[in-house]
Design an enzyme around this catalytic site. Sequence first.
Site, PDB file in Angstrom:
ATOM      1  N   GLN A 176      39.545  35.487  36.381  1.00  0.00           N
ATOM      2  CA  GLN A 176      38.210  35.468  35.772  1.00  0.00           C
ATOM      3  C   GLN A 176      38.260  35.057  34.303  1.00  0.00           C
ATOM      4  OE1 GLN A 176      35.185  36.272  37.171  1.00  0.00           O
ATOM      5  NE2 GLN A 176      36.026  36.679  39.192  1.00  0.00           N
ATOM      6  N   CYS A 206      34.719  38.918  47.469  1.00  0.00           N
ATOM      7  CA  CYS A 206      35.850  39.374  48.262  1.00  0.00           C
ATOM      8  C   CYS A 206      35.597  40.722  48.927  1.00  0.00           C
ATOM      9  CB  CYS A 206      37.086  39.468  47.385  1.00  0.00           C
ATOM     10  SG  CYS A 206      37.295  38.046  46.324  1.00  0.00           S
TER      11      CYS A 206
END
Length: 365
Positions: A160, A307
């Site tokens: 990220q 996810c």
Amino acid sequence: MAPYWTRSFGNPASATHRYGWEAEAAVEDARERIARAIGAADPSEIVFTSGTTESDNLAIQGVARAGRARDGAIATTAIEHPAVLDTCRALAGEGFEQGVLPVDPDGLVDPAALEAMLGPRTLLVSVGAANSEIGVLQPLEEIGEICRRRGVAFHSDAAQAVGKIPIDVERLGVDLLSFCAHKLYGPKGIGALYVRRKRPRLRLAPLLHGGGHERGRRSGTLPVPLIVGFAHAVELCLEDQGAEAKRLAGLRDHLWERLSGGLPGVRRNGHALRRLPGNLHVAFEGVEADAVIASLREFALSAGSACASGSGEPSHVLRAIGLPDALARGALRVGLGRANTLDQIDRLADRLIEEVGRLRERHGA
Ligand SMILES: *Cc1c(COP(=O)(O)O)cnc(C)c1O
């Protein structure tokens, strides 16, 4: 990327003809550029993988299995991505020890508490750079200093973070860094693991055995077009990283001000300042986030990370920051990026305020 799917279709591992050399040159050029983007001392420290999941597995399993001992310990945190947590859990099933450090209500790791967790058997510390749900940035430099001093390898999942905030493996003291292209506007199916070569030189057992590609660390033919796209995508992000981060933080803060000013019972999750520029995570009291998301289909929102969403359970991250389940059910993540405008943010704020109000009224909250 296009020429490498057609005209320059060579296999970079083919060392006997021009097609192979051409592909190899493209890969090595990309490797150099990706290494430079994260401050790696040498391009050979970059291992190409299929994505961050594989990079995390290679880092954690690789370090754990490189030693002969099967009772080594791995220290990680309660808010890591499943690619880290489940890998550690699988190793725990084989006899390795998994230490899971709690985080504070802002989602931050306390470096002193982490250090207190390290023991003589600790092989590896794994702490993510930026959380994929609540966007909190961890104090990597302090953790790196501790790991260096204690002689423990330091892995960070930076999926990220790379391309969004400055990441320099030398400055941060990171020994292994996982990241991938598709989190920074590049193609899906390509990732990288940075593996430090000197001071200390890290030993890594491969996950995939075979032709010995990537200096024996990851066998398999390299996807040249994806690698070329990866390098270009990361460079595009770095070109205007500072300005874009400022712009996104401005949009994010504007959205928060609109929501907190326009509705009662709204909470921001994760530290107010130490967070990704493009991440806002909010919880609305008295509503189900799924219902809000379902009535705002013109926006791409999610209740968790891609996810883990769809499980219906409050995420392990929200549990770890102590968010009560009732609030966690009303929590959603807004991820802002390159294509988003102030106009869109205002429209999103209008719609969220309207829908949350409507849902609360309907449920008599
Ligand atoms: C997306 C993400 C992953 C998984 O990456 P893939 O490339 O999809 O395997 C792992 N960790 C973090 C923090 C992520 O955001």
